[in-house]
Design an enzyme around this catalytic site. Sequence first.
Site, PDB file in Angstrom:
ATOM      1  N   LYS A  14      32.407  51.632  77.274  1.00 48.02           N
ATOM      2  CA  LYS A  14      32.652  50.294  76.710  1.00 48.02           C
ATOM      3  C   LYS A  14      33.785  50.360  75.697  1.00 48.02           C
ATOM      4  CE  LYS A  14      27.762  49.494  77.283  1.00 48.02           C
ATOM      5  NZ  LYS A  14      26.457  49.708  76.643  1.00 48.02           N
ATOM      6  N   HIS A  56      21.461  50.401  73.835  1.00 46.09           N
ATOM      7  CA  HIS A  56      21.361  50.273  75.291  1.00 46.09           C
ATOM      8  C   HIS A  56      22.302  51.238  76.023  1.00 46.09           C
ATOM      9  CE1 HIS A  56      20.328  45.826  74.272  1.00 46.09           C
ATOM     10  NE2 HIS A  56      19.311  46.630  74.017  1.00 46.09           N
ATOM     11  N   HIS A 104      24.402  52.440  72.942  1.00 45.40           N
ATOM     12  CA  HIS A 104      25.266  51.581  72.126  1.00 45.40           C
ATOM     13  C   HIS A 104      24.530  50.345  71.627  1.00 45.40           C
ATOM     14  CE1 HIS A 104      28.308  48.323  71.609  1.00 45.40           C
ATOM     15  NE2 HIS A 104      28.767  49.248  70.788  1.00 45.40           N
ATOM     16  N   GLU A 114      19.268  49.828  83.544  1.00 48.96           N
ATOM     17  CA  GLU A 114      19.317  49.701  82.085  1.00 48.96           C
ATOM     18  C   GLU A 114      18.287  50.580  81.398  1.00 48.96           C
ATOM     19  OE1 GLU A 114      19.004  45.360  81.242  1.00 48.96           O
ATOM     20  OE2 GLU A 114      20.776  45.744  80.051  1.00 48.96           O
ATOM     21  N   LYS A 173      12.948  42.796  74.192  1.00 52.90           N
ATOM     22  CA  LYS A 173      13.207  44.094  74.852  1.00 52.90           C
ATOM     23  C   LYS A 173      13.484  45.175  73.805  1.00 52.90           C
ATOM     24  CE  LYS A 173      17.397  44.731  76.569  1.00 52.90           C
ATOM     25  NZ  LYS A 173      18.591  44.613  77.451  1.00 52.90           N
ATOM     26  N   ASP A 174      14.269  44.835  72.815  1.00 50.39           N
ATOM     27  CA  ASP A 174      14.653  45.836  71.811  1.00 50.39           C
ATOM     28  C   ASP A 174      13.500  46.151  70.857  1.00 50.39           C
ATOM     29  OD1 ASP A 174      18.137  44.743  71.567  1.00 50.39           O
ATOM     30  OD2 ASP A 174      17.052  45.956  73.051  1.00 50.39           O
ATOM     31  N   TYR A 195      33.625  42.939  74.805  1.00 53.80           N
ATOM     32  CA  TYR A 195      33.822  44.308  75.258  1.00 53.80           C
ATOM     33  C   TYR A 195      34.074  44.408  76.754  1.00 53.80           C
ATOM     34  CZ  TYR A 195      28.680  43.964  75.779  1.00 53.80           C
ATOM     35  OH  TYR A 195      27.379  43.572  76.090  1.00 53.80           O
ATOM     36  N   ASN A 233      32.473  41.436  78.730  1.00 52.61           N
ATOM     37  CA  ASN A 233      31.316  40.716  78.183  1.00 52.61           C
ATOM     38  C   ASN A 233      31.663  40.125  76.830  1.00 52.61           C
ATOM     39  OD1 ASN A 233      29.797  41.598  80.368  1.00 52.61           O
ATOM     40  ND2 ASN A 233      28.931  43.347  79.284  1.00 52.61           N
ATOM     41  N   GLU A 263      48.225  43.658  70.992  1.00 49.46           N
ATOM     42  CA  GLU A 263      47.714  43.998  72.315  1.00 49.46           C
ATOM     43  C   GLU A 263      46.302  44.552  72.138  1.00 49.46           C
ATOM     44  OE1 GLU A 263      51.988  45.412  74.337  1.00 49.46           O
ATOM     45  OE2 GLU A 263      50.354  46.850  74.046  1.00 49.46           O
ATOM     46  N   ARG A 317      21.620  44.239  68.236  1.00 45.15           N
ATOM     47  CA  ARG A 317      21.522  44.329  69.704  1.00 45.15           C
ATOM     48  C   ARG A 317      21.654  45.813  70.056  1.00 45.15           C
ATOM     49  NH1 ARG A 317      22.987  39.349  72.740  1.00 45.15           N
ATOM     50  NH2 ARG A 317      23.410  37.656  71.229  1.00 45.15           N
ATOM     51  N   ARG A 336      53.462  31.960  62.134  1.00 46.64           N
ATOM     52  CA  ARG A 336      52.479  31.278  63.002  1.00 46.64           C
ATOM     53  C   ARG A 336      51.090  31.890  62.876  1.00 46.64           C
ATOM     54  NH1 ARG A 336      55.376  32.575  68.454  1.00 46.64           N
ATOM     55  NH2 ARG A 336      55.478  34.520  67.285  1.00 46.64           N
TER      56      ARG A 336
HETATM   57  C1  LIG Z   1      24.412  43.164  79.386  1.00 52.81           C
HETATM   58  C2  LIG Z   1      24.310  42.037  80.367  1.00 52.81           C
HETATM   59  C3  LIG Z   1      23.300  41.092  80.282  1.00 52.81           C
HETATM   60  N1  LIG Z   1      23.247  40.073  81.186  1.00 52.81           N
HETATM   61  C4  LIG Z   1      22.191  39.066  81.030  1.00 52.81           C
HETATM   62  C5  LIG Z   1      20.782  39.634  80.992  1.00 52.81           C
HETATM   63  C6  LIG Z   1      20.049  38.728  80.053  1.00 52.81           C
HETATM   64  O1  LIG Z   1      19.510  37.619  80.762  1.00 52.81           O
HETATM   65  C7  LIG Z   1      21.124  38.208  79.098  1.00 52.81           C
HETATM   66  C8  LIG Z   1      21.110  38.887  77.748  1.00 52.81           C
HETATM   67  O2  LIG Z   1      21.103  40.289  77.986  1.00 52.81           O
HETATM   68  P1  LIG Z   1      20.730  41.288  76.824  1.00 52.81           P
HETATM   69  O3  LIG Z   1      19.635  40.704  75.986  1.00 52.81           O
HETATM   70  O4  LIG Z   1      20.516  42.645  77.448  1.00 52.81           O
HETATM   71  O5  LIG Z   1      22.074  41.296  75.970  1.00 52.81           O
HETATM   72  P2  LIG Z   1      22.425  42.325  74.801  1.00 52.81           P
HETATM   73  O6  LIG Z   1      21.200  42.642  73.993  1.00 52.81           O
HETATM   74  O7  LIG Z   1      23.620  41.803  74.117  1.00 52.81           O
HETATM   75  O8  LIG Z   1      22.817  43.642  75.610  1.00 52.81           O
HETATM   76  C9  LIG Z   1      23.987  44.384  75.303  1.00 52.81           C
HETATM   77  O9  LIG Z   1      23.710  45.031  74.097  1.00 52.81           O
HETATM   78  C10 LIG Z   1      24.503  46.138  73.719  1.00 52.81           C
HETATM   79  C11 LIG Z   1      25.426  45.730  72.597  1.00 52.81           C
HETATM   80  C12 LIG Z   1      25.256  46.801  74.781  1.00 52.81           C
HETATM   81  O10 LIG Z   1      26.041  47.716  74.498  1.00 52.81           O
HETATM   82  C13 LIG Z   1      25.088  46.430  76.196  1.00 52.81           C
HETATM   83  O11 LIG Z   1      26.349  46.131  76.720  1.00 52.81           O
HETATM   84  C14 LIG Z   1      24.203  45.299  76.480  1.00 52.81           C
HETATM   85  O12 LIG Z   1      22.961  45.857  76.871  1.00 52.81           O
HETATM   86  O13 LIG Z   1      22.380  38.462  79.753  1.00 52.81           O
HETATM   87  C15 LIG Z   1      24.154  39.935  82.220  1.00 52.81           C
HETATM   88  O14 LIG Z   1      24.070  39.002  83.045  1.00 52.81           O
HETATM   89  N2  LIG Z   1      25.146  40.879  82.330  1.00 52.81           N
HETATM   90  C16 LIG Z   1      25.272  41.911  81.435  1.00 52.81           C
HETATM   91  O15 LIG Z   1      26.214  42.725  81.567  1.00 52.81           O
END
Ligand SMILES: Cc1cn([C@H]2C[C@H](O)[C@@H](COP(=O)(O)OP(=O)(O)O[C@H]3O[C@H](C)C(=O)[C@H](O)[C@H]3O)O2)c(=O)[nH]c1=O
Length: 181
Positions: free
Chosen positions: A72, A62, A119, A143, A167-168, A132, A49, A28, A59, A23
């Site tokens: 995580k 953070h 991360h 943050e 942001k990044d 994750y 997430n 797990e 990404r 299949r």
């Molecule tokens: C992380 C997070 C974000 N958000 C909202 C905030 C923003 O409006 C949108 C995108 O967020 P962001 O651009 O920060 O997403 P990533 O760049 O993937 O952030 C992640 O990037 C790296 C890989 C990481 O390890 C962190 O878990 C996390 O910071 O989702 C939420 O509502 N909840 C959350 O837990």
Amino acid sequence: MEVKKFNIPGVLLLKPKVFKDERGYFYESFNQQKFNELTESPITFVQDNQSMSQKNTLRGLHFQAPPFDQGKLVRVVKGAVVDLIVDIRKKSATYGQALMVDLKADQHEVLWVPAGCAHGFYTLEEDTIFQYKCTNFYHKESEGAILWSDPAFPFAAAFKNPILSAKDEIALHFNQLKSPF
Ligand SMILES: Cc1cn([C@H]2C[C@H](O)[C@@H](COP(=O)(O)OP(=O)(O)O[C@H]3O[C@H](C)C(=O)[C@H](O)[C@H]3O)O2)c(=O)[nH]c1=O
């Protein structure tokens, strides 16, 4: 389950047993009892997430400051990434050290990134899905971000012109970081 350790204390790469038949496959992706045995501490998760990214997306890097710091447990559901970790625990012997770990969906590996590490990940394939578990809830005010391309890290030599969030693009240089860990 095979387990690989790295130079940064606490980071673990788990390779669960995969059961294949006509299949497809089963494994797990998380088992609380097995995870507790490996980490020797009662770690629990409160938030899952998932993100999807195009190829050549980066990404990160953070973290969330205590008391909203997050461990995580990460895996790739579709596609492939290079997972990026930097130890930002001031008292750690590996403070400032960086780690790159390949994670491919078809390898079914799961990576534990303890709190106290910044991360991120870089995607190697289109439509890569990254999933994750987090040990703490999202708390925007807690943050923090470090510039992925800081010369202190090997990432800029490895990845050219990745797709980044605004942001990044403007994250702190590592030497500007006042680590909360
Ligand atoms: C992380 C997070 C974000 N958000 C909202 C905030 C923003 O409006 C949108 C995108 O967020 P962001 O651009 O920060 O997403 P990533 O760049 O993937 O952030 C992640 O990037 C790296 C890989 C990481 O390890 C962190 O878990 C996390 O910071 O989702 C939420 O509502 N909840 C959350 O837990």
